[in-house]
Motif scaffolding. Structure first.
Motif, PDB file in Angstrom:
ATOM      1  N   LEU A 281       1.826   0.105   2.096  1.00 32.26           N
ATOM      2  CA  LEU A 281       3.127  -0.398   1.683  1.00 32.26           C
ATOM      3  C   LEU A 281       3.417  -1.769   2.287  1.00 32.26           C
ATOM      4  O   LEU A 281       2.860  -2.134   3.313  1.00 32.26           O
ATOM      5  N   TRP A 295      13.258  -3.990   0.504  1.00 34.18           N
ATOM      6  CA  TRP A 295      12.783  -2.933  -0.394  1.00 34.18           C
ATOM      7  C   TRP A 295      11.323  -2.643  -0.101  1.00 34.18           C
ATOM      8  O   TRP A 295      10.550  -3.548   0.205  1.00 34.18           O
ATOM      9  N   THR A 296      10.936  -1.396  -0.230  1.00 34.43           N
ATOM     10  CA  THR A 296       9.547  -1.001  -0.004  1.00 34.43           C
ATOM     11  C   THR A 296       8.816  -0.866  -1.334  1.00 34.43           C
ATOM     12  O   THR A 296       9.336  -0.273  -2.276  1.00 34.43           O
ATOM     13  N   VAL A 297       7.605  -1.420  -1.394  1.00 33.24           N
ATOM     14  CA  VAL A 297       6.785  -1.310  -2.598  1.00 33.24           C
ATOM     15  C   VAL A 297       5.322  -1.225  -2.173  1.00 33.24           C
ATOM     16  O   VAL A 297       4.936  -1.729  -1.112  1.00 33.24           O
ATOM     17  N   LYS A 301       1.207  -3.535  -6.117  1.00 38.03           N
ATOM     18  CA  LYS A 301       2.149  -3.263  -7.203  1.00 38.03           C
ATOM     19  C   LYS A 301       2.704  -4.581  -7.759  1.00 38.03           C
ATOM     20  O   LYS A 301       2.759  -5.589  -7.065  1.00 38.03           O
ATOM     21  N   ASP A 305       6.945  -2.977 -11.274  1.00 36.13           N
ATOM     22  CA  ASP A 305       7.106  -1.851 -10.347  1.00 36.13           C
ATOM     23  C   ASP A 305       8.233  -2.122  -9.353  1.00 36.13           C
ATOM     24  O   ASP A 305       9.035  -1.239  -9.048  1.00 36.13           O
ATOM     25  N   ALA A 306       8.281  -3.353  -8.837  1.00 42.68           N
ATOM     26  CA  ALA A 306       9.316  -3.724  -7.868  1.00 42.68           C
ATOM     27  C   ALA A 306      10.699  -3.622  -8.493  1.00 42.68           C
ATOM     28  O   ALA A 306      11.654  -3.154  -7.853  1.00 42.68           O
ATOM     29  N   GLN A 309      12.056  -0.204  -8.379  1.00 43.18           N
ATOM     30  CA  GLN A 309      12.545   0.256  -7.081  1.00 43.18           C
ATOM     31  C   GLN A 309      14.042   0.012  -6.934  1.00 43.18           C
ATOM     32  O   GLN A 309      14.739   0.741  -6.231  1.00 43.18           O
TER      33      GLN A 309
END
Length: 365
Positions: A281, A295-297, A301, A305-306, A309
């Motif tokens: 991550l 934010w975690t991604v 990705k 995808d982000a 989130q």
């Protein structure tokens, strides 16, 4: 959205003390087995110095760090999967987590009892691992029983899943679980929905005394040997030291304490970073006057995808993303100046998000 970690280990190895240090909550952590009788769950902010730098530039109304959900269950003992002790009751809580933090006692202290009466982190690990395997085997067998009935009714769609689960069953019965033995498609289609604990990535946390924080003791060396064979990571933490740090009120007091014992930061910070690495991550940011938020991604990705989130609407109506790297943002001193310097880029869905990117999404619903 943050990530979720489950803390496992034998009773009285320092799980709850570590949990308290991570969460600032006071879970029971007395010197006797089974002092944690209910699963402790806490949402913990992930410290990131970049948020403070962004705050100074943007001057937002609030700062929102990304989070990690920590679940601490009662210590597992031999027979836990069959109802011994208290751990079995709460194994379902960690089935829903993304990773396992396996705490192992790697210190000597006659005043702190060990459930087996001796210090042996390798044996401790095997006991817990065996109980987790038995619990997973129970889940797999129930699923196989259901699929077999479906197959008897003439539904051939179950055949492939049965083949995969029979292979998992064999591996569990022979303690030979290895995710690399299964294709990504098999994992996503058949294995992941079962939330098998033994398929989750593991970080071994060696709870050591203060004097062993900087140099591996014999217990830690043994843990690192079996972890290397599993291609797993190991981190050293002194739950006692973390507890003492946690009792200090001011940042300056904590800084002086850490310097005195030769540490640059609390071990809990290192633990969170190690978990990020374990789960592959990293972090991106959104920044405006209302809020600066982390934010975690997943690494690798993309912008699409982000966007998801943040909100599903950002994905559905995705047009593009405005991206400024963290270093360019800080160097230029503001979003406007970074844009004037040509450092803001318009990226499409397939743009691979980099750690620290400051992103703004254009979308239309």
């Amino acid at each position: 959205m943050g990530f979720r970690c489950g803390i496992v280990g034998l009773p009285n190895v320092g799980k709850s003390t570590l949990f308290n240090c991570l969460s600032d909550n006071k879970a029971q952590s007395e010197n006797f087995p089974f002092c944690t009788i209910d699963p402790n769950i806490s949402i913990i902010n992930v410290l990131d110095s970049r948020l403070d730098h962004l705050r100074k530039i943007v001057e937002p109304e609030k700062i929102i760090p990304t989070t990690v959900k920590i679940v601490d269950i009662a210590g597992l003992v031999k027979g836990a999967s069959k109802g011994e002790g208290l751990g079995n009751k709460f194994l379902s809580n960690i089935r829903e987590t993304d990773a396992i933090l396996h705490v192992l006692r790697c210190f000597d202290d006659p005043n702190v009892v060990h459930v087996d009466g001796r210090i042996d982190p390798v044996n401790d690990k095997e006991i817990v691992q065996y109980e987790l395997q038995l619990k997973d085997l129970e889940i797999v067998n129930k699923r196989l029983e259901k699929l077999t009935k479906t197959l008897r009714s003439g539904n051939d769609d179950s055949k492939k899943e049965i083949i995969v689960l029979e292979k998992i069953k064999y591996n569990l019965e022979n303690s030979t679980i290895n995710k690399n033995n299964f294709t990504d498609d098999d994992y996503l289609t058949f294995i992941k929905p079962l939330e098998l604990i033994t398929f989750k990535p593991v970080l071994y946390v060696c709870n050591v005394s203060e004097k062993d924080l900087l140099v591996d003791n014999e217990y830690v060396k043994k843990v690192k040997d079996f972890a290397a064979a599993e291609n797993a990571e190991v981190i050293l933490i002194s739950a006692k030291i973390e507890s003492e740090i946690n009792e200090l009120d001011s940042f300056d007091e904590k800084k002086i304490f850490l310097e005195d014992i030769g540490m640059k930061e609390p071990g809990s910070n290192k633990l969170i970073r190690s978990t990020y690495k374990l789960l592959n991550l990293h972090t991106f940011f959104t920044a405006c006057k209302k809020e600066v938020k982390a934010w975690t991604v997943g690494i690798g990705k993309n912008a699409y995808d982000a966007a998801g989130q943040i909100h599903s609407d950002f994905q559905k109506g995705f047009i593009c993303s405005e991206v400024i790297s963290y270093n360019d943002y800080i160097y230029n001193g503001s979003e406007i100046k970074a844009k004037e310097a040509g450092k803001m880029r318009l990226e499409g869905k397939d743009y691979v998000v980099e750690d620290g990117d400051i992103m703004h999404f254009r979308f239309n619903i």
